[in-house]
Design an enzyme around this catalytic site. Structure first.
Site, PDB file in Angstrom:
ATOM      1  CD  GLU A  25      -1.413  -1.939   2.203  1.00  0.00           C
ATOM      2  OE1 GLU A  25      -0.262  -2.754   1.710  1.00  0.00           O
ATOM      3  OE2 GLU A  25      -2.459  -2.749   2.322  1.00  0.00           O
ATOM      4  CB  CYS A  54      -0.446   1.146   4.862  1.00  0.00           C
ATOM      5  SG  CYS A  54       1.034   0.439   4.545  1.00  0.00           S
TER       6      CYS A  54
END
Ligand code: THU
Length: 140
Positions: free
Chosen positions: A58, A96
């Site tokens: 991500e 993330c």
């Protein structure tokens, strides 16, 4: 038949996952990030012998996009699974989620998690990071 945005994102995330560099965990992740201007940036996880320098799929996608001047995002699809095995359900790590908090709309950014467009759940950032701390908290 035309592909839906979700299908395109999952296909790109699966493609990106093939580049995962995972000699330590052997857990491979791919992500595809849809930008407000329609561009899609992909990412895979990149591990390191020093462990802490590893980067999730991500964040790889976000940092590729941000480094190209993109700042507005709509959605991300994430796929994961053990090397050589079937895809399994996954969820973004806390780091993330915090990176998403920096660049994404809290109530509308969509996070697609699953093994494909037909087998996924959609969450907003607010759902995955309740009471998140972001740029607005420093608006004083
Ligand atoms: N990982 C990701 O890339 N994204 C996630 O959503 C969860 C975990 C990576 C980090 C590490 O390379 C491996 O998966 C095992 O934790």
């Amino acid at each position: 038949m035309e592909q839906t945005t979700k299908e395109i994102l999952f296909n790109k995330a699966k493609e990106a996952r093939k580049e995962a560099y995972t000699p330590y965990s052997h857990y491979q992740v791919g992500a595809a990030l849809l930008c407000a201007d329609g561009q899609i940036f992909t990412g895979c996880n990149i591990e390191n012998a020093g462990h802490t320098p590893a980067c999730c799929a991500e964040r790889t996608a976000f940092f590729k996009a941000v480094s190209e001047g993109v700042r507005e995002f709509c959605a991300i699809a994430v796929v994961a699974g053990p090397e050589g095995g079937d895809l399994v359900w996954t969820t973004p790590c806390g780091v993330c989620r915090q990176v998403m908090m920096e660049f994404c709309e809290y109530e509308t950014f969509e996070i697609y998690l699953g093994t494909g467009a037909e087998d996924c759940k959609c969450y907003t950032l607010k759902e995955l990071l309740p009471h998140g701390f972001g740029p607005k908290n420093l608006d004083f």
